[in-house]
Motif scaffolding. Structure first.
Motif, PDB file in Angstrom:
ATOM      1  N   HIS A  66      -8.058  -5.928 -11.467  1.00  0.00           N
ATOM      2  CA  HIS A  66      -8.976  -4.802 -11.608  1.00  0.00           C
ATOM      3  C   HIS A  66      -9.428  -4.221 -10.268  1.00  0.00           C
ATOM      4  O   HIS A  66     -10.494  -3.585 -10.189  1.00  0.00           O
ATOM      5  CB  HIS A  66     -10.200  -5.202 -12.440  1.00  0.00           C
ATOM      6  N   CYS A  67      -8.635  -4.425  -9.226  1.00  0.00           N
ATOM      7  CA  CYS A  67      -9.016  -3.900  -7.907  1.00  0.00           C
ATOM      8  C   CYS A  67      -9.038  -2.385  -7.876  1.00  0.00           C
ATOM      9  O   CYS A  67      -9.703  -1.787  -7.023  1.00  0.00           O
ATOM     10  CB  CYS A  67      -8.065  -4.441  -6.837  1.00  0.00           C
ATOM     11  N   CYS A  68      -8.317  -1.746  -8.804  1.00  0.00           N
ATOM     12  CA  CYS A  68      -8.300  -0.279  -8.817  1.00  0.00           C
ATOM     13  C   CYS A  68      -9.625   0.295  -9.283  1.00  0.00           C
ATOM     14  O   CYS A  68      -9.840   1.507  -9.214  1.00  0.00           O
ATOM     15  CB  CYS A  68      -7.150   0.237  -9.673  1.00  0.00           C
ATOM     16  N   GLY A  69     -10.560  -0.562  -9.737  1.00  0.00           N
ATOM     17  CA  GLY A  69     -11.893  -0.103 -10.072  1.00  0.00           C
ATOM     18  C   GLY A  69     -12.770   0.083  -8.851  1.00  0.00           C
ATOM     19  O   GLY A  69     -13.873   0.607  -8.942  1.00  0.00           O
ATOM     20  N   ASN A  70     -12.274  -0.354  -7.702  1.00  0.00           N
ATOM     21  CA  ASN A  70     -12.981  -0.206  -6.435  1.00  0.00           C
ATOM     22  C   ASN A  70     -12.246   0.854  -5.613  1.00  0.00           C
ATOM     23  O   ASN A  70     -11.043   0.726  -5.370  1.00  0.00           O
ATOM     24  CB  ASN A  70     -12.998  -1.547  -5.693  1.00  0.00           C
ATOM     25  N   ALA A  71     -12.948   1.878  -5.182  1.00  0.00           N
ATOM     26  CA  ALA A  71     -12.309   2.977  -4.448  1.00  0.00           C
ATOM     27  C   ALA A  71     -12.170   2.702  -2.955  1.00  0.00           C
ATOM     28  O   ALA A  71     -11.594   3.518  -2.236  1.00  0.00           O
ATOM     29  CB  ALA A  71     -13.101   4.266  -4.653  1.00  0.00           C
ATOM     30  N   ASP A  72     -12.672   1.568  -2.495  1.00  0.00           N
ATOM     31  CA  ASP A  72     -12.696   1.247  -1.068  1.00  0.00           C
ATOM     32  C   ASP A  72     -11.334   0.715  -0.613  1.00  0.00           C
ATOM     33  O   ASP A  72     -10.928  -0.384  -0.992  1.00  0.00           O
ATOM     34  CB  ASP A  72     -13.783   0.206  -0.806  1.00  0.00           C
ATOM     35  N   THR A  73     -10.633   1.472   0.215  1.00  0.00           N
ATOM     36  CA  THR A  73      -9.311   1.052   0.676  1.00  0.00           C
ATOM     37  C   THR A  73      -9.389  -0.205   1.549  1.00  0.00           C
ATOM     38  O   THR A  73      -8.433  -0.988   1.594  1.00  0.00           O
ATOM     39  CB  THR A  73      -8.629   2.175   1.476  1.00  0.00           C
ATOM     40  N   HIS A  74     -10.513  -0.413   2.229  1.00  0.00           N
ATOM     41  CA  HIS A  74     -10.666  -1.624   3.041  1.00  0.00           C
ATOM     42  C   HIS A  74     -10.712  -2.867   2.152  1.00  0.00           C
ATOM     43  O   HIS A  74     -10.202  -3.924   2.518  1.00  0.00           O
ATOM     44  CB  HIS A  74     -11.920  -1.528   3.901  1.00  0.00           C
ATOM     45  N   TYR A  75     -11.326  -2.726   0.989  1.00  0.00           N
ATOM     46  CA  TYR A  75     -11.356  -3.823   0.010  1.00  0.00           C
ATOM     47  C   TYR A  75      -9.930  -4.171  -0.419  1.00  0.00           C
ATOM     48  O   TYR A  75      -9.544  -5.337  -0.458  1.00  0.00           O
ATOM     49  CB  TYR A  75     -12.197  -3.403  -1.199  1.00  0.00           C
ATOM     50  N   HIS A  76      -9.149  -3.151  -0.739  1.00  0.00           N
ATOM     51  CA  HIS A  76      -7.766  -3.379  -1.161  1.00  0.00           C
ATOM     52  C   HIS A  76      -6.973  -4.083  -0.057  1.00  0.00           C
ATOM     53  O   HIS A  76      -6.216  -5.018  -0.322  1.00  0.00           O
ATOM     54  CB  HIS A  76      -7.086  -2.042  -1.499  1.00  0.00           C
ATOM     55  N   GLN A  77      -7.156  -3.626   1.172  1.00  0.00           N
ATOM     56  CA  GLN A  77      -6.402  -4.222   2.274  1.00  0.00           C
ATOM     57  C   GLN A  77      -6.802  -5.671   2.524  1.00  0.00           C
ATOM     58  O   GLN A  77      -5.963  -6.490   2.887  1.00  0.00           O
ATOM     59  CB  GLN A  77      -6.589  -3.387   3.541  1.00  0.00           C
ATOM     60  N   LYS A  78      -8.065  -6.000   2.297  1.00  0.00           N
ATOM     61  CA  LYS A  78      -8.500  -7.391   2.465  1.00  0.00           C
ATOM     62  C   LYS A  78      -7.775  -8.299   1.464  1.00  0.00           C
ATOM     63  O   LYS A  78      -7.362  -9.411   1.800  1.00  0.00           O
ATOM     64  CB  LYS A  78     -10.014  -7.510   2.276  1.00  0.00           C
ATOM     65  N   ILE A  79      -7.600  -7.803   0.249  1.00  0.00           N
ATOM     66  CA  ILE A  79      -6.898  -8.596  -0.775  1.00  0.00           C
ATOM     67  C   ILE A  79      -5.448  -8.839  -0.361  1.00  0.00           C
ATOM     68  O   ILE A  79      -4.969  -9.976  -0.335  1.00  0.00           O
ATOM     69  CB  ILE A  79      -6.952  -7.877  -2.141  1.00  0.00           C
ATOM     70  N   VAL A  80      -4.740  -7.782  -0.023  1.00  0.00           N
ATOM     71  CA  VAL A  80      -3.309  -7.940   0.254  1.00  0.00           C
ATOM     72  C   VAL A  80      -3.049  -8.600   1.604  1.00  0.00           C
ATOM     73  O   VAL A  80      -2.063  -9.331   1.761  1.00  0.00           O
ATOM     74  CB  VAL A  80      -2.563  -6.589   0.147  1.00  0.00           C
ATOM     75  N   ARG A  81      -3.924  -8.368   2.579  1.00  0.00           N
ATOM     76  CA  ARG A  81      -3.733  -9.027   3.874  1.00  0.00           C
ATOM     77  C   ARG A  81      -3.888 -10.542   3.745  1.00  0.00           C
ATOM     78  O   ARG A  81      -3.312 -11.300   4.525  1.00  0.00           O
ATOM     79  CB  ARG A  81      -4.725  -8.479   4.905  1.00  0.00           C
ATOM     80  N   GLY A  82      -4.645 -10.963   2.747  1.00  0.00           N
ATOM     81  CA  GLY A  82      -4.779 -12.387   2.486  1.00  0.00           C
ATOM     82  C   GLY A  82      -3.598 -12.981   1.746  1.00  0.00           C
ATOM     83  O   GLY A  82      -3.541 -14.197   1.532  1.00  0.00           O
ATOM     84  N   GLY A  83      -2.645 -12.121   1.336  1.00  0.00           N
ATOM     85  CA  GLY A  83      -1.429 -12.611   0.706  1.00  0.00           C
ATOM     86  C   GLY A  83      -1.453 -12.647  -0.802  1.00  0.00           C
ATOM     87  O   GLY A  83      -0.476 -13.064  -1.433  1.00  0.00           O
ATOM     88  N   ASN A  84      -2.565 -12.188  -1.422  1.00  0.00           N
ATOM     89  CA  ASN A  84      -2.630 -12.148  -2.885  1.00  0.00           C
ATOM     90  C   ASN A  84      -2.029 -10.852  -3.411  1.00  0.00           C
ATOM     91  O   ASN A  84      -2.063  -9.822  -2.733  1.00  0.00           O
ATOM     92  CB  ASN A  84      -4.077 -12.246  -3.367  1.00  0.00           C
ATOM     93  N   TYR A  85      -1.513 -10.912  -4.617  1.00  0.00           N
ATOM     94  CA  TYR A  85      -1.136  -9.689  -5.311  1.00  0.00           C
ATOM     95  C   TYR A  85      -2.410  -8.946  -5.707  1.00  0.00           C
ATOM     96  O   TYR A  85      -3.447  -9.560  -5.982  1.00  0.00           O
ATOM     97  CB  TYR A  85      -0.312  -9.993  -6.549  1.00  0.00           C
ATOM     98  N   ILE A  86      -2.320  -7.616  -5.739  1.00  0.00           N
ATOM     99  CA  ILE A  86      -3.465  -6.787  -6.090  1.00  0.00           C
ATOM    100  C   ILE A  86      -3.176  -6.054  -7.392  1.00  0.00           C
ATOM    101  O   ILE A  86      -2.102  -5.489  -7.575  1.00  0.00           O
ATOM    102  CB  ILE A  86      -3.804  -5.800  -4.946  1.00  0.00           C
TER     103      ILE A  86
END
Length: 203
Positions: A66-86
């Motif tokens: 449900h990351c697409c419920g957050n509009a913050d691109t920095h939030y998205h990048q934190k998830i994927v930079r940690g190696g998790n699928y988003i």
């Protein structure tokens, strides 16, 4: 045998949430199947990441949902930079986020080289048996969505509406195809993305 394990947290992770996620980690280690999470409107993903890491779960075995419920691109990048699928996995529920915003944020991740970490889907239910809205605001939201024809959205919404939106914004068809086929195949098989993120390489 389950093909995935589901865990969930609210906007703030409670002790009960934490216990359930640790149980999900134990089940993952016992079965080898991946973990998929629920977050409230794209909040709490980094906290979930930290807990999974503390339990020795490899990042690519987890989809932060449900990351697409957050509009913050920095939030998205934190998830994927940690190696998790988003998870861009509530496509079509425009009361939570306009699809236009979801499309722009997904394309931003692709442009930064995170194509292999994206999973797309709808959060579409056939029925909510015994469901009662948690509060008056939720009841009003569902009523308004239904009146506008937004709920329930068609089962085909991803293909008939969202993918054409991505193409209209310039995302190549071959990129879309890889996200739809290669990424879920890799996620469920347990194979790691071919391209490591900078955070993973530095670990």
């Amino acid at each position: 045998k389950a093909g995935a394990i589901k865990g969930a947290t609210g906007p703030v992770m409670t002790k009960a949430d934490e216990n359930f996620l640790r149980a999900a980690c134990a089940a993952h280690h016992a079965t080898g199947v991946p973990i998929i999470t629920h977050t409230d409107l794209g909040q709490g993903g980094p906290e979930q990441q930290a807990l999974f890491a503390s339990e020795g779960v490899e990042p690519h075995r987890c989809l932060i949902g449900h990351c697409c419920g957050n509009a913050d691109t920095h939030y998205h990048q934190k998830i994927v930079r940690g190696g998790n699928y988003i998870g861009f996995d509530r496509i079509g529920i425009v009361a939570f986020q306009p699809d236009e915003v979801r499309a722009d944020n997904l394309i931003a991740l692709v442009e930064k080289g995170f194509e292999e970490y994206i999973l797309m889907s709808q959060d579409r239910v056939s029925t909510l048996r015994g469901f009662r809205p948690a509060n008056a605001a939720m009841a009003a939201m569902i009523k308004e969505m239904t009146a506008r024809g937004e709920w329930p959205m068609p089962f085909t919404h991803l293909f008939t509406s969202f993918l054409p939106l991505l193409r209209s914004k310039g995302l190549p068809a071959e990129t879309i195809e890889r996200i739809l086929t290669d990424n879920p195949r890799r996620f469920f098989s347990g194979a790691a993305p071919r391209q490591k993120t900078a955070d993973q390489a530095a670990a």
